[in-house]
Design a protein around this motif. Structure first.
Motif, PDB file in Angstrom:
ATOM      1  N   PHE A  47       0.833  -1.205   0.000  1.00 20.11           N
ATOM      2  CA  PHE A  47       0.000   0.000   0.000  1.00 20.11           C
ATOM      3  C   PHE A  47       0.868   1.255   0.000  1.00 20.11           C
ATOM      4  O   PHE A  47       0.569   2.230  -0.708  1.00 20.11           O
ATOM      5  N   VAL A  48       1.953   1.233   0.767  1.00 19.19           N
ATOM      6  CA  VAL A  48       2.894   2.347   0.747  1.00 19.19           C
ATOM      7  C   VAL A  48       3.448   2.525  -0.665  1.00 19.19           C
ATOM      8  O   VAL A  48       3.558   3.653  -1.177  1.00 19.19           O
ATOM      9  N   LEU A  49       3.797   1.423  -1.308  1.00 13.32           N
ATOM     10  CA  LEU A  49       4.298   1.503  -2.680  1.00 13.32           C
ATOM     11  C   LEU A  49       3.270   2.139  -3.607  1.00 13.32           C
ATOM     12  O   LEU A  49       3.610   2.943  -4.478  1.00 13.32           O
ATOM     13  N   LEU A  50       2.013   1.816  -3.414  1.00 14.19           N
ATOM     14  CA  LEU A  50       0.946   2.386  -4.238  1.00 14.19           C
ATOM     15  C   LEU A  50       0.892   3.905  -4.107  1.00 14.19           C
ATOM     16  O   LEU A  50       0.766   4.624  -5.103  1.00 14.19           O
ATOM     17  N   THR A  51       1.008   4.410  -2.876  1.00 15.45           N
ATOM     18  CA  THR A  51       0.910   5.857  -2.671  1.00 15.45           C
ATOM     19  C   THR A  51       2.056   6.602  -3.346  1.00 15.45           C
ATOM     20  O   THR A  51       1.842   7.613  -4.033  1.00 15.45           O
ATOM     21  N   VAL A  52       3.288   6.102  -3.176  1.00  7.56           N
ATOM     22  CA  VAL A  52       4.420   6.827  -3.746  1.00  7.56           C
ATOM     23  C   VAL A  52       4.514   6.600  -5.262  1.00  7.56           C
ATOM     24  O   VAL A  52       5.013   7.464  -5.986  1.00  7.56           O
ATOM     25  N   SER A  53       4.032   5.467  -5.738  1.00  9.88           N
ATOM     26  CA  SER A  53       4.024   5.213  -7.182  1.00  9.88           C
ATOM     27  C   SER A  53       3.053   6.159  -7.883  1.00  9.88           C
ATOM     28  O   SER A  53       3.344   6.666  -8.974  1.00  9.88           O
ATOM     29  N   PHE A  54       1.909   6.402  -7.262  1.00  9.99           N
ATOM     30  CA  PHE A  54       0.961   7.352  -7.849  1.00  9.99           C
ATOM     31  C   PHE A  54       1.567   8.754  -7.898  1.00  9.99           C
ATOM     32  O   PHE A  54       1.391   9.490  -8.873  1.00  9.99           O
ATOM     33  N   LEU A  55       2.283   9.121  -6.836  1.00  9.44           N
ATOM     34  CA  LEU A  55       2.961  10.420  -6.842  1.00  9.44           C
ATOM     35  C   LEU A  55       3.891  10.542  -8.040  1.00  9.44           C
ATOM     36  O   LEU A  55       3.903  11.559  -8.739  1.00  9.44           O
ATOM     37  N   MET A  56       4.690   9.503  -8.301  1.00  9.10           N
ATOM     38  CA  MET A  56       5.628   9.567  -9.412  1.00  9.10           C
ATOM     39  C   MET A  56       4.910   9.523 -10.761  1.00  9.10           C
ATOM     40  O   MET A  56       5.407  10.083 -11.743  1.00  9.10           O
ATOM     41  N   LEU A  57       3.758   8.865 -10.819  1.00  6.13           N
ATOM     42  CA  LEU A  57       2.949   8.918 -12.045  1.00  6.13           C
ATOM     43  C   LEU A  57       2.577  10.358 -12.374  1.00  6.13           C
ATOM     44  O   LEU A  57       2.697  10.796 -13.520  1.00  6.13           O
ATOM     45  N   THR A  58       2.140  11.106 -11.362  1.00  8.61           N
ATOM     46  CA  THR A  58       1.754  12.503 -11.605  1.00  8.61           C
ATOM     47  C   THR A  58       2.959  13.338 -12.026  1.00  8.61           C
ATOM     48  O   THR A  58       2.850  14.212 -12.886  1.00  8.61           O
ATOM     49  N   GLY A  59       4.125  13.041 -11.425  1.00  8.42           N
ATOM     50  CA  GLY A  59       5.324  13.789 -11.777  1.00  8.42           C
ATOM     51  C   GLY A  59       5.778  13.525 -13.200  1.00  8.42           C
ATOM     52  O   GLY A  59       6.124  14.450 -13.946  1.00  8.42           O
ATOM     53  N   TYR A  60       5.786  12.260 -13.592  1.00  8.76           N
ATOM     54  CA  TYR A  60       6.232  11.927 -14.947  1.00  8.76           C
ATOM     55  C   TYR A  60       5.213  12.360 -15.995  1.00  8.76           C
ATOM     56  O   TYR A  60       5.582  12.629 -17.139  1.00  8.76           O
ATOM     57  N   PHE A  61       3.953  12.421 -15.626  1.00  4.27           N
ATOM     58  CA  PHE A  61       2.955  12.961 -16.551  1.00  4.27           C
ATOM     59  C   PHE A  61       3.309  14.403 -16.904  1.00  4.27           C
ATOM     60  O   PHE A  61       3.351  14.775 -18.083  1.00  4.27           O
ATOM     61  N   PHE A  62       3.598  15.204 -15.881  1.00  5.96           N
ATOM     62  CA  PHE A  62       3.901  16.604 -16.178  1.00  5.96           C
ATOM     63  C   PHE A  62       5.253  16.746 -16.862  1.00  5.96           C
ATOM     64  O   PHE A  62       5.445  17.640 -17.692  1.00  5.96           O
TER      65      PHE A  62
END
Length: 461
Positions: free
Chosen positions: A20-35
């Protein structure tokens, strides 16, 4: 702080908690790489609407790394991470990421370009560069600081929660989510501009997505605080390593494995990320794809890595062979860019080259990042990742600028409306691949001499 013994289980021993921790930080990096890649499919619109040349676009893309390189922001970020911890560092630099993204968005708005706040000032100097370019560069440079240090922090988080467990798989899944952000950017960004081609629209969506990513990181912070409390309360926990000292940064360069993996990182990523900035336009100019679909072709790259990186990570967790796989990935990188540089503009070649590049982009990161903790003691791990990211950023700064300048030079005097020739820029990418292969070979040699264990499995039985 490394842990050698624990009498009781902590929250990190719960599979559901650490994933679950991995899910939270992975989503953060998804938003970063999108931008990060949101402007890549819009290069043609920037030429037509903003009057940016290819060199100007390359300068903008390179501005991502300017502060990281010249102000040593990643070094300071790594030291802050080692001294102040994960929660503070991550929250602060995600905030910087959001501020930079907003400036980038503002640069594309009619409000700014019709004389809004800052326009006249930015128009008063370096008049060869348009105010929109300067404002976008300021924003992208700040964003680059935030997203790179956030990436370092996430790498440290994964080591903290997954060391001795499924670390390569976890890093592979995190990278897959980040590549998912790239896929969304390449595929959706041109469509989000709408029929009237308003460039600021996808950027506004990107800023909102980053704010949601920050909220996800707050959830991680609560889990991380609980883990720290459990570790502090366990009296049987023994620290196995000395506390971090700022002088330890210099010790990194006495480690040949660190030097080689840093060189491999900058050479490999310089042949991938700067390429993706120009790849949608390459698809239009050489292969004749419509602008709206060019990003989708480039999107094959993150699709492949989303699927393959976790698979290769799981393989290396159980079987090892990371040093050998880094060599194979570098070889595939050369093959892919050779297709782009020298073979005819047949759409089949474009698809084939992107698929091969997807394999290369899965092999090397899945093997490289989990190898760093095998080379560097945990007390210096944050600074080690920061130094590697900073060295990588030298390439991410210089190569987009170089590609843009070479592209303009190679097409000087070209008739208006004629397709641009990308052969010379792609030859630069082939050269990076060859150099990466040489470095990967020497890393394997050093691994055998020093006994880092790069070819050993990550999961400890």
């Amino acid at each position: 702080m490394a842990i050698t013994k624990a009498a009781s289980l902590s929250i990190r021993d719960s599979k559901s908690a650490r994933w679950f921790v991995l899910l939270t930080v992975s989503f953060l990096m998804l938003t970063g790489y999108f931008f990060t890649d949101i402007m890549s499919p819009l290069q043609g619109m920037l030429r037509d609407q903003m009057g940016w040349s290819n060199s100007s676009y390359g300068t903008f893309a390179g501005s991502y790394s300017v502060l990281n390189v010249f102000c040593l922001m990643l070094i300071f970020g790594g030291i802050i991470l080692d001294k102040a911890g994960i929660r503070f560092t991550g929250t602060f630099f995600v905030g910087i990421m959001i501020v930079g993204a907003f400036f980038n968005y503002y640069a594309m708005t009619d409000t700014f370009n019709n004389g809004g706040l800052g326009y006249d000032f930015l128009n008063s100097f370096l008049t060869d560069y348009k105010p929109s370019l300067k404002m976008a560069m300021i924003g992208y440079a700040l964003f680059g600081v935030g997203v790179e240090i956030a990436g370092i922090t996430v790498s440290r988080i994964i080591v903290k929660w997954f060391k001795g467990k499924e670390m390569a798989l976890a890093m592979g899944l995190e990278m897959a989510c980040a590549r998912g952000g790239m896929l969304i950017a390449f595929s959706a960004s041109p469509w989000m501009t709408g029929a009237d081609k308003i460039i600021s629209r996808p950027l506004a969506f990107g800023v909102i997505l980053l704010v949601i990513g920050l909220l996800a990181f707050f959830v991680h912070n609560m889990m991380d605080k609980r883990l720290d409390a459990e570790v502090a309360a366990d009296t049987s926990v023994v620290a196995s390593e000395e506390e971090f000292k700022a002088s330890d940064v210099f010790l990194l360069f006495k480690n040949p494995g660190f030097i080689l993996i840093s060189l491999l990182c900058v050479l490999f990523y310089s042949a991938v990320f700067p390429f993706t900035k120009f790849a949608p336009d390459l698809m239009v100019q050489k292969y004749g794809f419509a602008e709206e679909f060019s990003g989708m072709i480039v999107g094959l790259l993150p699709i492949g890595t989303m699927i393959l990186t976790p698979i290769f990570g799981a393989f290396m967790d159980k079987k090892g062979k990371s040093a050998s796989i880094m060599m194979l990935g570098s070889l595939l990188l050369i093959f892919s860019h050779t297709i782009f540089a020298f073979l005819p503009g047949n759409t089949g070649f474009a698809f084939a080259a992107m698929i091969v590049l997807g394999f290369a982009f899965s092999f090397v990161p899945a093997a490289m990042w989990p190898s760093v903790p095998k080379i560097i003691p945990e007390s210096r791990l944050g600074s080690a990742y920061a130094m590697i990211f900073m060295i990588q950023n030298v390439g991410l700064m210089l190569f987009p600028m170089l590609l843009g300048a070479v592209l303009d030079s190679a097409n000087e005097g070209l008739a208006e409306g004629a397709a641009l020739n990308y052969t010379e820029p792609m030859m630069l990418m082939v050269g990076c691949g060859i150099a990466a292969l040489v470095v990967a070979f020497f890393l394997r040699v050093v691994d055998k001499k020093r006994g880092y264990g790069l070819d050993l499995p990550n999961i400890q039985e």
